[in-house]
Design an enzyme around this catalytic site. Structure first.
Site, PDB file in Angstrom:
ATOM      1  N   HIS A   7       0.848  -1.198   0.000  1.00  0.00           N
ATOM      2  CA  HIS A   7       0.000   0.000   0.000  1.00  0.00           C
ATOM      3  C   HIS A   7       0.881   1.244   0.000  1.00  0.00           C
ATOM      4  O   HIS A   7       1.481   1.565   1.024  1.00  0.00           O
ATOM      5  CB  HIS A   7      -0.874   0.052   1.268  1.00  0.00           C
ATOM      6  CG  HIS A   7      -1.657  -1.198   1.531  1.00  0.00           C
ATOM      7  ND1 HIS A   7      -2.098  -1.544   2.784  1.00  0.00           N
ATOM      8  CD2 HIS A   7      -2.085  -2.187   0.704  1.00  0.00           C
ATOM      9  CE1 HIS A   7      -2.767  -2.682   2.719  1.00  0.00           C
ATOM     10  NE2 HIS A   7      -2.771  -3.109   1.461  1.00  0.00           N
TER      11      HIS A   7
HETATM   12  C1  LIG Z   1      -0.281  -7.883  -4.020  1.00  0.00           C
HETATM   13  C2  LIG Z   1      -1.141  -6.736  -3.579  1.00  0.00           C
HETATM   14  C3  LIG Z   1      -2.231  -6.980  -2.761  1.00  0.00           C
HETATM   15  C4  LIG Z   1      -3.030  -5.935  -2.338  1.00  0.00           C
HETATM   16  N1  LIG Z   1      -4.159  -6.199  -1.619  1.00  0.00           N
HETATM   17  C5  LIG Z   1      -5.008  -5.210  -1.307  1.00  0.00           C
HETATM   18  C6  LIG Z   1      -6.257  -5.481  -0.687  1.00  0.00           C
HETATM   19  O1  LIG Z   1      -6.588  -6.629  -0.433  1.00  0.00           O
HETATM   20  N2  LIG Z   1      -7.063  -4.437  -0.397  1.00  0.00           N
HETATM   21  C7  LIG Z   1      -6.715  -3.142  -0.664  1.00  0.00           C
HETATM   22  O2  LIG Z   1      -7.473  -2.235  -0.312  1.00  0.00           O
HETATM   23  N3  LIG Z   1      -5.551  -2.870  -1.283  1.00  0.00           N
HETATM   24  C8  LIG Z   1      -4.709  -3.866  -1.633  1.00  0.00           C
HETATM   25  N4  LIG Z   1      -3.574  -3.591  -2.319  1.00  0.00           N
HETATM   26  C9  LIG Z   1      -3.276  -2.191  -2.649  1.00  0.00           C
HETATM   27  C10 LIG Z   1      -4.165  -1.611  -3.726  1.00  0.00           C
HETATM   28  O3  LIG Z   1      -4.310  -2.492  -4.796  1.00  0.00           O
HETATM   29  C11 LIG Z   1      -3.528  -0.299  -4.178  1.00  0.00           C
HETATM   30  O4  LIG Z   1      -3.410   0.531  -3.046  1.00  0.00           O
HETATM   31  C12 LIG Z   1      -4.329   0.420  -5.228  1.00  0.00           C
HETATM   32  O5  LIG Z   1      -4.483  -0.359  -6.382  1.00  0.00           O
HETATM   33  C13 LIG Z   1      -3.622   1.719  -5.588  1.00  0.00           C
HETATM   34  O6  LIG Z   1      -4.425   2.451  -6.463  1.00  0.00           O
HETATM   35  P1  LIG Z   1      -3.807   3.653  -7.298  1.00  0.00           P
HETATM   36  O7  LIG Z   1      -4.846   4.139  -8.217  1.00  0.00           O
HETATM   37  O8  LIG Z   1      -3.162   4.587  -6.358  1.00  0.00           O
HETATM   38  O9  LIG Z   1      -2.616   2.972  -8.119  1.00  0.00           O
HETATM   39  P2  LIG Z   1      -2.597   1.641  -8.992  1.00  0.00           P
HETATM   40  O10 LIG Z   1      -3.795   0.806  -8.768  1.00  0.00           O
HETATM   41  O11 LIG Z   1      -1.269   1.029  -8.722  1.00  0.00           O
HETATM   42  O12 LIG Z   1      -2.668   2.159 -10.478  1.00  0.00           O
HETATM   43  C14 LIG Z   1      -1.651   2.943 -11.048  1.00  0.00           C
HETATM   44  C15 LIG Z   1      -1.531   2.553 -12.498  1.00  0.00           C
HETATM   45  O13 LIG Z   1      -0.769   3.566 -13.162  1.00  0.00           O
HETATM   46  C16 LIG Z   1       0.085   2.954 -14.101  1.00  0.00           C
HETATM   47  N5  LIG Z   1       1.215   3.858 -14.353  1.00  0.00           N
HETATM   48  C17 LIG Z   1       2.240   4.176 -13.550  1.00  0.00           C
HETATM   49  N6  LIG Z   1       3.068   5.048 -14.146  1.00  0.00           N
HETATM   50  C18 LIG Z   1       2.547   5.300 -15.355  1.00  0.00           C
HETATM   51  C19 LIG Z   1       2.966   6.113 -16.450  1.00  0.00           C
HETATM   52  N7  LIG Z   1       4.072   6.859 -16.389  1.00  0.00           N
HETATM   53  N8  LIG Z   1       2.210   6.115 -17.572  1.00  0.00           N
HETATM   54  C20 LIG Z   1       1.071   5.380 -17.653  1.00  0.00           C
HETATM   55  N9  LIG Z   1       0.633   4.585 -16.639  1.00  0.00           N
HETATM   56  C21 LIG Z   1       1.364   4.557 -15.510  1.00  0.00           C
HETATM   57  C22 LIG Z   1       0.514   1.672 -13.424  1.00  0.00           C
HETATM   58  O14 LIG Z   1       0.971   0.719 -14.368  1.00  0.00           O
HETATM   59  C23 LIG Z   1      -0.775   1.249 -12.713  1.00  0.00           C
HETATM   60  O15 LIG Z   1      -1.540   0.372 -13.493  1.00  0.00           O
HETATM   61  C24 LIG Z   1      -2.739  -4.610  -2.737  1.00  0.00           C
HETATM   62  C25 LIG Z   1      -1.644  -4.371  -3.570  1.00  0.00           C
HETATM   63  C26 LIG Z   1      -0.846  -5.415  -3.987  1.00  0.00           C
HETATM   64  C27 LIG Z   1       0.327  -5.142  -4.886  1.00  0.00           C
END
Ligand SMILES: Cc1cc2nc3c(=O)[nH]c(=O)nc-3n(C[C@H](O)[C@H](O)[C@H](O)COP(=O)(O)OP(=O)(O)OC[C@H]3O[C@@H](n4cnc5c(N)ncnc54)[C@H](O)[C@@H]3O)c2cc1C
Length: 636
Positions: free
Chosen positions: A574
């Site tokens: 996270h």
């Molecule tokens: C193994 C694992 C288990 C987890 N389990 C849980 C759970 O059970 N419950 C929970 O609440 N959370 C869980 N999490 C955490 C949760 O999934 C994340 O906190 C959440 O997905 C983050 O959301 P976000 O939108 O901030 O980023 P992300 O979901 O990470 O999305 C960001 C996206 O931006 C893309 N990106 C990055 N840089 C660029 C760029 N320069 N150009 C274009 N695209 C780009 C990335 O490829 C990614 O797909 C888990 C995470 C992991 C890794």
């Protein structure tokens, strides 16, 4: 090839020393590891590993460091083990860092090679993935291209996908740009090596600069929601109040944010009807009940999850489509309302002209993609969002700072029963017994699937035989996962190539909670009937419950072994708060309406805008925030 022939020789010897019976006499394994080294995003990290391995072959260096005046490749097997053990447990942080880099690369590559882990009693995923069609048609970019739209959203995870769907529903012409590829049920082989490589950022090899914390985050269409463990807590009331009162953000405490959270929970099907305990959860529950400690059912975003033996592999994508990731919810919603999606698209800069964001510049393979847009929403996650803003010339004192990581670790127990910790419901139960040790800071207990790569990371290495023995006990290993709500954060900056560099040190305050967590997790496993209890330290330090002072002695030995970088395995699932929201441009990156201070038309809507760590698994909070962000963007 990143590694020189001399470095490759050393790598082969390291592989043979670390792993008992490395296939191909170590040469095949070394070649695979070299391939992974070549995939490391930072040139500095690749060069450092090359140099390190070359040093292993230096007589002078080895004489000075270990008193053995020979290249590593000329040492006897016993000398090699002694030599590497010296690096693993050195008092010098750079040597421990070097050892961990090699141990992680080599052992994870070995145990994620299909078939290798069978000796551990690990069957691997059940059969091939289903042949299901791909409902989304990403836009093909076959030449240098310019697109125009109302809003371009960078990132398609918990934040980006929700913003995109909501903006499209409000009639905006939306383009979503995602760095990862488009993989759906038909692609989820659930083989560990393949899953890490295709679905995780940097193939799962991302870490803080000093390697003290492994950074796991999704990098595929749907982002982290595709690989995550489906735990779907709403933002705790106390955290909402804290954000409202201490950060000047009253909306977090209001009905509007509650509505946003509820709407997201409905769309991703959050429920507590799919919390059938796995073998891991059964051990956890047994311990918690025996001690009279709190435990509860985990709310999960699944529909029709079988929670059986086929489950547990869904950290590499859910083949059944039961996990309600953005891949099967918000992204199809966005597409149905006309949004265009580009995958394998690395956004390099936000174009900013006279204080106004005008679009983005990206690469798709060898092609340049320019998107001209009225507004830009950055949702790349908490490591890449600040990096993108820094690359784009945004200067704000808080940018990249306050990064919160919920440092996670675990205590392991050897059980009589076959726990088979890789299988069953991803996460079903949790305990908040110690979640509020001080003003809402403390730790949660949860479990997580333990596949061979996880145990390979966690198991201390002292010799190949001891390590192989530990790995061989996988099926009988129980895990008590520790999720720390961190109060003091780290920092994301960028290197000369614009790659993110993460610095994070567990503060003294947070370390005190971590210390308490390790002792409490051991107590829990003891109550659950564990025969031997150990933590993922650089040294093998375990105890067998029975004697009255056994646990206290163990804690004292853990303390004596040290808590510095690379002495205890820490990972983050996270990442949060690196572009935090607040009431002033001096202390935050976005204003209460998600606007980057000082740049018109530039918004951030992902976990990076959290004012602090959420204390609970953050997905639903991110979605609630993104839902609201879309509504404020529409009104601007
Ligand atoms: C193994 C694992 C288990 C987890 N389990 C849980 C759970 O059970 N419950 C929970 O609440 N959370 C869980 N999490 C955490 C949760 O999934 C994340 O906190 C959440 O997905 C983050 O959301 P976000 O939108 O901030 O980023 P992300 O979901 O990470 O999305 C960001 C996206 O931006 C893309 N990106 C990055 N840089 C660029 C760029 N320069 N150009 C274009 N695209 C780009 C990335 O490829 C990614 O797909 C888990 C995470 C992991 C890794």
């Amino acid at each position: 090839m990143t590694l020189s022939p001399r470095a490759l020789t050393a790598l082969r010897v390291v592989a043979e020393t670390l792993v008992d019976g490395a296939d191909g006499g170590g040469a095949d394994l070394a070649r695979r590891v070299a391939g992974h080294v070549a995939m490391l995003p930072r040139a500095a990290d690749r060069a450092e590993l090359n140099l390190l391995l070359k040093l292993f072959e230096s007589r002078v260096v080895n004489l000075l460091i270990a008193g053995i005046p020979r290249p590593l490749s000329a040492m006897t097997p016993a000398q090699r083990e002694h030599y590497l053990r010296g690096w693993a447990t050195s008092r010098l942080p750079p040597r421990r860092k070097a050892f961990q880099a090699l141990k992680r690369l080599v052992t994870v590559a070995h145990y994620t090679t299909p078939g290798t882990a069978r000796v551990l009693g690990y069957p691997g995923p059940p059969g091939p993935p289903p042949a299901v069609p791909k409902p989304i048609r990403p836009l093909a970019i076959t030449r240098d291209t310019t697109l125009t739209c109302d809003v371009v959203v960078v990132g398609s995870g918990a934040g980006g996908a929700v913003v995109a769907a909501e903006l499209a529903a409000a009639g905006k012409d939306v383009v979503v740009l995602e760095k990862g590829g488009y993989h759906n049920e038909a692609d989820f082989t659930q083989q560990e090596g393949d899953g890490l490589e295709r679905l995780y950022d940097a193939g799962g090899l991302l870490a803080t600069r000093d390697l003290s914390l492994v950074i796991l985050q999704g990098a595929t269409l749907g982002g982290g929601t595709v690989v995550n463990y489906t735990t779907s807590f709403a933002t705790p009331e106390a955290v909402r109040d804290e954000w409202a009162q201490e950060h000047g953000l009253p909306h977090f405490a209001g009905a509007e944010f509650t509505r946003s959270l509820d709407a997201a929970a409905r769309r991703i099907g959050v429920n507590t009807d799919h919390a059938m305990p796995s073998g891991r959860d059964r051990v956890l529950i047994r311990g918690l009940e025996k001690l009279g400690w709190h435990h509860g059912l985990l709310p999960r975003n699944v529909r029709g999850c079988s929670q059986d033996d086929a489950c547990g592999y869904c950290g590499y994508g859910c083949r059944a489509g039961a996990k309600q990731s953005t891949l099967v919810t918000y992204l199809p919603d966005a597409v149905a309302r006309g949004a265009r999606i580009v995958v394998d698209c690395d956004v390099r800069r936000v174009a900013i002209s006279a204080g106004q964001a005008t679009g983005v510049e990206a690469r798709v393979g060898t092609h340049a993609l320019t998107v001209r847009a009225g507004a830009v929403v950055v949702a790349c996650g908490s490591i890449h969002s600040p990096a993108l803003l820094l690359r784009s010339g945004v200067h704000l004192p808080a940018l990249g700072r306050f990064l919160a990581l919920h440092p996670a670790t675990a205590v392991f127990g050897a059980m009589d029963e076959a726990v088979r910790p890789w299988t069953g419901t991803l996460q079903a139960h949790y305990s908040d017994q110690f979640a509020d040790l001080d003003h809402g800071y403390g730790f949660k207990f949860e479990t997580a699937p333990v596949h061979p790569s996880f145990l390979a990371l966690a198991a201390p290495w002292e010799s190949a035989a001891q390590y192989a023995d530990r790995m061989g006990r996988l099926a009988h290993t129980a895990v008590c996962g520790i999720l720390l709500r961190d109060r003091f954060g780290g920092r994301v900056s960028i290197d000369r190539e614009g790659c993110p560099v993460v610095d994070y040190r567990v503060s003294r305050y947070d370390a005190a909670h971590l210390h308490r967590a390790l002792a409490a997790a051991a107590e829990l496993l003891e109550a659950a009937g564990a025969r031997e209890i150990w933590a993922p330290l650089a040294r093998w330090i375990s105890y067998q419950p029975g004697a009255k002072s056994a646990r206290a002695d163990w804690v004292a030995r853990v303390d004596a072994a040290g808590w510095g970088a690379n002495q205890l395995l820490l990972a983050t699932f996270h990442q949060m708060a690196s572009c935090r929201m607040g009431a002033s441009a001096q202390t935050s990156v976005v204003d209460p309406e998600h606007r980057v201070w000082g740049v018109r038309g530039l918004y951030v809507a992902d976990a990076s805008v959290f004012p602090t760590s959420s204390g609970v698994n953050p997905m639903l909070t991110i979605m609630g925030i993104a839902q609201r962000a879309a509504h404020v963007i529409v009104t601007h």
